[in-house]
Design an enzyme around this catalytic site. Structure first.
Site, mmCIF file in Angstrom:
data_model
loop_
_atom_site.group_PDB
_atom_site.id
_atom_site.type_symbol
_atom_site.label_atom_id
_atom_site.label_comp_id
_atom_site.label_asym_id
_atom_site.label_seq_id
_atom_site.Cartn_x
_atom_site.Cartn_y
_atom_site.Cartn_z
ATOM 1 C CG HIS A 101 -1.761 -0.992 1.577
ATOM 2 N ND1 HIS A 101 -1.373 -2.138 2.205
ATOM 3 C CD2 HIS A 101 -3.102 -1.102 1.383
ATOM 4 C CE1 HIS A 101 -2.430 -2.919 2.368
ATOM 5 N NE2 HIS A 101 -3.494 -2.317 1.885
ATOM 6 C CG ASP A 104 1.697 -0.946 3.440
ATOM 7 O OD1 ASP A 104 0.912 -0.560 4.309
ATOM 8 O OD2 ASP A 104 1.444 -1.808 2.573
HETATM 9 C C1 XLS Z 1 -7.442 -6.645 4.410
HETATM 10 C C2 XLS Z 1 -7.049 -6.855 3.026
HETATM 11 C C3 XLS Z 1 -5.881 -6.019 2.581
HETATM 12 C C4 XLS Z 1 -5.816 -6.001 1.081
HETATM 13 C C5 XLS Z 1 -5.018 -4.885 0.517
HETATM 14 O O1 XLS Z 1 -8.161 -7.410 5.021
HETATM 15 O O2 XLS Z 1 -6.798 -8.214 2.834
HETATM 16 O O3 XLS Z 1 -4.716 -6.504 3.155
HETATM 17 O O4 XLS Z 1 -5.311 -7.202 0.583
HETATM 18 O O5 XLS Z 1 -5.559 -3.659 0.847
#
Ligand code: XLS
Ligand code: NI
Ligand code: NI
Length: 439
Positions: A101, A104
């Protein structure tokens, strides 16, 4: 480069008899399965957020992990050092992909302009590390759920300014994903849903989400980003209900808003179980409708009602998943992204290796088992004969659309007024067959 994991050298395939926990027993990247290398079937990816940003905090306690490369600050230099550590990890593990993300990898500042500057600085380093190691970006995404501004949602917020901010954020996230040659871009609707229907205009929120995704499609075309867009179903958490609640809800949404040609699904195992489905159900639904794009490979805990995001270890799950994926012809732009974190009590850097090695070996075994099942053809043969009444006679006419209720009534009456007898579904026999392969 061996700065942050000095005790680990490159993880090698040592075969099923190896006693070395830091080796692959089954994942042998170059081994050919059905004429394709294992690494190309599996396309493993590390999720940056879970392995490099998740300190193990939960509802009842603070973080338990602070890795040696992390100075605990939200500064840019710390973010850059973390990128170096992450790529050392990717390289030693031998994965070909990672996902992130925007927030991140780079810290959010007080204004979007400053935040974008931070992101640009980190993206420069990500690019450098991608070039140095050959590790590629499977998909990028934007975090539209952590900051307080997204308390009511992002594209489905009641606040139009928040929609605009989210659009600007996704615009930038698409640009950096493009810059890093990402093979895809994922939309996970973190808070795109509701807490209470008493304060929610559902029709309007859904229209806004449809409009948002169209703007993303337009912008993708404008900048020439050729990666695949995905939408990731999840029913709840942190919301009470998320609009993209499962594969079927996503498909209906994509059809209504004429987005089917532009988005495929990123199916996550744990989200399937939260939706009251199995992982394989969600995959099969996506395959049956030609919308399987990528997979978030993890595992939930059936006794816990939240997204525990554990590493996948269940061989039945990985076998069934690989059967579905191979039936669809394999991944094109997608892959198996470990959207999973180590347990709160696993707080040492080496635990990241154990976790990923286990997940990679579990999927490598699933792949080998699935290939053996496909080779023997027992299940295909069973399916073929189970549906044989559709291959000719009245079944073929129904499928061709050449008969209606009246013809079918005449047909049944002509047969003496009763349908042909049924045959057993042989559920237990088939389950027994599966057990002969999964071992
Ligand atoms: C959260 C989601 C997230 C997505 C990406 O539960 O799995 O990690 O994969 O935003
Ligand atoms: Ni996910
Ligand atoms: Ni998840």
């Amino acid at each position: 480069m061996s700065e942050w994991f000095p005790e680990v050298s490159k993880i090698e395939y040592e075969g099923p008899d190896s006693q070395n926990p830091l080796s692959f027993k089954h994942y042998n990247p170059s081994e050919q399965i059905e004429g394709k290398a294992m690494r190309d079937h599996l396309r493993f990816s590390v999720a940056y957020w879970h392995s490099f940003r998740n300190g193990g905090a939960d509802q009842f306690g603070v973080a338990t992990r602070r890795f040696p490369w992390d100075d605990g600050s939200a500064g840019l230099q710390n973010a850059i050092t973390r990128v170096r550590a992450a790529f050392e990890f990717f390289e030693k593990l031998g994965v070909d992909y990672y996902c992130f993300h925007d927030r991140d990898v780079a810290p959010e500042a007080d204004s979007l302009t400053e935040t974008n500057k931070n992101l640009d600085a980190v993206v420069k380093v990500l690019k450098e590390e991608q070039q140095r190691t050959g590790v590629k970006l499977l998909w990028g995404t934007a975090c539209l759920f952590a900051h307080p501004r997204y308390m009511h949602g992002a594209a489905t917020s009641c606040n139009a300014d928040v929609f605009a901010f989210a659009a600007a954020q996704v615009k930038k996230a698409i640009e950096v994903t493009h810059e890093l040659d990402g093979e895809g871009y994922t939309f996970w609707g973190g808070r795109e849903g509701y807490k209470s229907l008493l304060n929610t205009d559902m029709r309007r929120e859904l229209d806004h989400l449809g409009a948002f995704l169209h703007m993303a499609v337009d912008y993708k075309k404008k900048v020439g980003f050729g990666g695949q867009f995905y939408i990731e179903p999840k029913p709840m958490e942190p919301t009470k209900h998320q609009y993209d609640s499962d594969a079927a809800a996503c498909f209906a949404f994509l059809q209504k808003y004429e987005l089917v040609d532009h988005l495929k699904l990123n199916i996550e195992a744990n989200h399937a179980t939260l939706a009251g489905h199995t992982f394989i159900h969600e995959l099969e639904f996506a395959v049956a409708n030609d919308i399987l794009g990528s997979v978030d490979a993890n595992r939930g805990d059936l006794l816990l009602g939240w997204d525990t995001d554990q590493f996948p270890t269940d061989l039945y799950d990985t076998t069934y998943a690989m059967l579905s994926i191979m039936k669809a012809g394999g991944f094109v732009t997608g892959g198996l992204n470990f959207d999973a974190h180590v347990a709160r009590e696993s707080f040492e850097p080496i635990d990241l290796f154990h976790a990923h090695i286990g997940g990679m070996d579990a999927f490598a075994r699933g792949l080998k088992i699935a290939a053996a099942i496909r080779k023997d053809g027992i299940f295909d043969g069973f399916l073929k004969s189970r549906y044989a009444s559709w291959d000719g006679g009245i079944g073929a006419k129904i499928e061709a659309g050449s008969v209606g209720f009246e013809e079918l009534e005449r047909y049944i009456i002509g047969k003496g007024g009763e349908a042909a007898p049924n045959e057993s579904g042989r559920v237990e026999m088939l389950e027994n067959y599966i057990n002969e392969y999964v071992r």
